[in-house]
Scaffold this motif. Structure first.
Motif, PDB file in Angstrom:
ATOM      1  N   UNK A 118       0.608  -1.082   0.004  1.00  0.00           N
ATOM      2  CA  UNK A 118      -0.027   0.131  -0.291  1.00  0.00           C
ATOM      3  C   UNK A 118       0.306   1.093   0.140  1.00  0.00           C
ATOM      4  N   UNK A 119       2.235   1.201   0.953  1.00  0.00           N
ATOM      5  CA  UNK A 119       2.320   2.543   1.177  1.00  0.00           C
ATOM      6  C   UNK A 119       3.594   2.284  -0.073  1.00  0.00           C
ATOM      7  N   UNK A 120       3.621   1.604  -1.034  1.00  0.00           N
ATOM      8  CA  UNK A 120       4.545   1.714  -1.990  1.00  0.00           C
ATOM      9  C   UNK A 120       3.995   2.030  -3.561  1.00  0.00           C
ATOM     10  N   UNK A 121       2.514   1.797  -3.162  1.00  0.00           N
ATOM     11  CA  UNK A 121       1.237   1.899  -4.029  1.00  0.00           C
ATOM     12  C   UNK A 121       1.181   3.485  -4.205  1.00  0.00           C
ATOM     13  N   UNK A 122       1.337   4.237  -2.746  1.00  0.00           N
ATOM     14  CA  UNK A 122       1.199   5.740  -2.728  1.00  0.00           C
ATOM     15  C   UNK A 122       0.235   6.218  -1.887  1.00  0.00           C
ATOM     16  N   UNK A 123      -0.202   5.115  -0.501  1.00  0.00           N
ATOM     17  CA  UNK A 123      -0.914   5.800   0.274  1.00  0.00           C
ATOM     18  C   UNK A 123       0.378   6.170   1.540  1.00  0.00           C
ATOM     19  N   UNK A 124      -0.393   7.021   2.223  1.00  0.00           N
ATOM     20  CA  UNK A 124      -0.230   8.130   3.072  1.00  0.00           C
ATOM     21  C   UNK A 124      -0.135   7.686   3.961  1.00  0.00           C
ATOM     22  N   UNK A 125      -0.468   6.600   4.283  1.00  0.00           N
ATOM     23  CA  UNK A 125      -0.996   6.181   5.936  1.00  0.00           C
ATOM     24  C   UNK A 125      -1.117   4.805   6.297  1.00  0.00           C
ATOM     25  N   UNK A 126      -1.263   3.788   6.977  1.00  0.00           N
ATOM     26  CA  UNK A 126      -2.150   2.220   6.923  1.00  0.00           C
ATOM     27  C   UNK A 126      -2.993   2.493   8.475  1.00  0.00           C
ATOM     28  N   UNK A 127      -3.772   2.215   8.813  1.00  0.00           N
ATOM     29  CA  UNK A 127      -4.370   2.129  10.105  1.00  0.00           C
ATOM     30  C   UNK A 127      -5.277   0.767   9.982  1.00  0.00           C
ATOM     31  N   UNK A 128      -5.255  -0.001  11.209  1.00  0.00           N
ATOM     32  CA  UNK A 128      -5.180  -1.509  11.865  1.00  0.00           C
ATOM     33  C   UNK A 128      -7.020  -1.476  11.922  1.00  0.00           C
ATOM     34  N   UNK A 129      -7.975  -2.282  11.495  1.00  0.00           N
ATOM     35  CA  UNK A 129      -9.031  -2.361  12.413  1.00  0.00           C
ATOM     36  C   UNK A 129      -8.770  -3.302  13.291  1.00  0.00           C
ATOM     37  N   UNK A 130      -9.304  -3.212  14.587  1.00  0.00           N
ATOM     38  CA  UNK A 130      -9.848  -2.706  15.052  1.00  0.00           C
ATOM     39  C   UNK A 130      -9.261  -0.988  15.023  1.00  0.00           C
ATOM     40  N   UNK A 131      -9.994  -0.221  14.806  1.00  0.00           N
ATOM     41  CA  UNK A 131      -9.062   0.887  14.985  1.00  0.00           C
ATOM     42  C   UNK A 131      -9.405   1.912  16.619  1.00  0.00           C
ATOM     43  N   UNK A 132      -8.909   2.991  17.002  1.00  0.00           N
ATOM     44  CA  UNK A 132      -9.639   3.708  17.982  1.00  0.00           C
ATOM     45  C   UNK A 132     -10.043   4.662  17.142  1.00  0.00           C
ATOM     46  N   UNK A 133     -10.346   6.370  17.912  1.00  0.00           N
ATOM     47  CA  UNK A 133     -11.406   7.049  17.340  1.00  0.00           C
ATOM     48  C   UNK A 133      -9.972   8.081  17.201  1.00  0.00           C
ATOM     49  N   UNK A 134      -8.824   8.798  18.169  1.00  0.00           N
ATOM     50  CA  UNK A 134      -7.480   9.145  17.743  1.00  0.00           C
ATOM     51  C   UNK A 134      -7.105   8.479  16.549  1.00  0.00           C
ATOM     52  N   UNK A 135      -6.910   7.926  16.707  1.00  0.00           N
ATOM     53  CA  UNK A 135      -5.824   6.939  15.346  1.00  0.00           C
ATOM     54  C   UNK A 135      -6.076   7.377  14.046  1.00  0.00           C
ATOM     55  N   UNK A 136      -7.549   7.098  14.108  1.00  0.00           N
ATOM     56  CA  UNK A 136      -8.001   8.134  12.726  1.00  0.00           C
ATOM     57  C   UNK A 136      -7.792   9.564  12.823  1.00  0.00           C
ATOM     58  N   UNK A 137      -8.414   9.869  13.410  1.00  0.00           N
ATOM     59  CA  UNK A 137      -8.087  11.573  13.444  1.00  0.00           C
ATOM     60  C   UNK A 137      -7.268  11.879  13.524  1.00  0.00           C
ATOM     61  N   UNK A 138      -6.093  11.529  14.168  1.00  0.00           N
ATOM     62  CA  UNK A 138      -4.274  12.062  14.087  1.00  0.00           C
ATOM     63  C   UNK A 138      -4.220  11.401  13.162  1.00  0.00           C
ATOM     64  N   UNK A 139      -3.612  10.857  12.000  1.00  0.00           N
ATOM     65  CA  UNK A 139      -3.449  10.088  10.635  1.00  0.00           C
ATOM     66  C   UNK A 139      -4.178  11.075  10.089  1.00  0.00           C
ATOM     67  N   UNK A 140      -5.665  11.907   9.831  1.00  0.00           N
ATOM     68  CA  UNK A 140      -6.306  12.895   9.073  1.00  0.00           C
ATOM     69  C   UNK A 140      -5.910  14.008   9.265  1.00  0.00           C
ATOM     70  N   UNK A 141      -5.056  14.467  10.621  1.00  0.00           N
ATOM     71  CA  UNK A 141      -5.219  15.423  10.597  1.00  0.00           C
ATOM     72  C   UNK A 141      -3.252  15.769  10.137  1.00  0.00           C
ATOM     73  N   UNK A 142      -2.546  14.368  10.266  1.00  0.00           N
ATOM     74  CA  UNK A 142      -1.382  15.034   9.792  1.00  0.00           C
ATOM     75  C   UNK A 142      -1.055  15.451   8.163  1.00  0.00           C
ATOM     76  N   UNK A 143      -2.057  15.043   7.758  1.00  0.00           N
ATOM     77  CA  UNK A 143      -2.795  14.535   5.890  1.00  0.00           C
ATOM     78  C   UNK A 143      -3.278  16.464   6.013  1.00  0.00           C
ATOM     79  N   UNK A 144      -4.338  16.830   7.417  1.00  0.00           N
ATOM     80  CA  UNK A 144      -5.083  17.943   6.816  1.00  0.00           C
ATOM     81  C   UNK A 144      -4.215  19.665   6.118  1.00  0.00           C
TER      82      UNK A 144
END
Length: 118
Positions: free
Chosen positions: A92-118
């Motif tokens: 995924x990273x080699x194909x261009x993904x900017x991050x990878x989150x594994x399920x199950x995840x915590x809310x902070x993980x999603x928000x943190x990953x999005x905030x880093x890119x926003x």
């Protein structure tokens, strides 16, 4: 504020992520339940960030990621999947993904990953 598209074949997962994002400053502008629709809606909506499941019908998330990157090499795609195997993450990273989150995840993980890119 980032415009976000959520891609997952499970409706409950799209709703879960959307509800998490409602608590942030970001806006969910679209959803897709498979990779084929994700590519079509990416073209139509031009979201700032995409959260992308890997295992989906019609077109998987890795293939959709590659197509989105071919449309926009600077696309911000975060893979969100239960498939946390090292090889899948690397692909995924080699194909261009900017991050990878594994399920199950915590809310902070999603928000943190999005905030880093926003």
């Amino acid at each position: 504020m980032a415009k976000i598209m959520i891609v997952d074949d499970a409706a409950f997962m799209r709703i879960t992520i959307k509800n998490m994002l409602k608590k942030s400053v970001h806006e969910v502008v679209g959803e897709a339940e498979n990779g084929k629709l994700a590519v079509e809606r990416y073209r139509a909506l031009s979201p700032d960030i995409v959260t992308m499941d890997i295992t989906m019908p019609e077109m998987d998330g890795l293939q959709a990621l590659r197509e989105i990157i071919s449309i926009n090499p600077g696309a911000n795609v975060i893979m969100v999947s239960a498939m946390g195997q090292e090889a899948m993450v690397r692909e995924a990273i080699m194909s261009g993904a900017k991050g990878f989150i594994v399920k199950p995840f915590k809310e902070e993980g999603i928000l943190s990953a999005i905030d880093k890119l926003a």
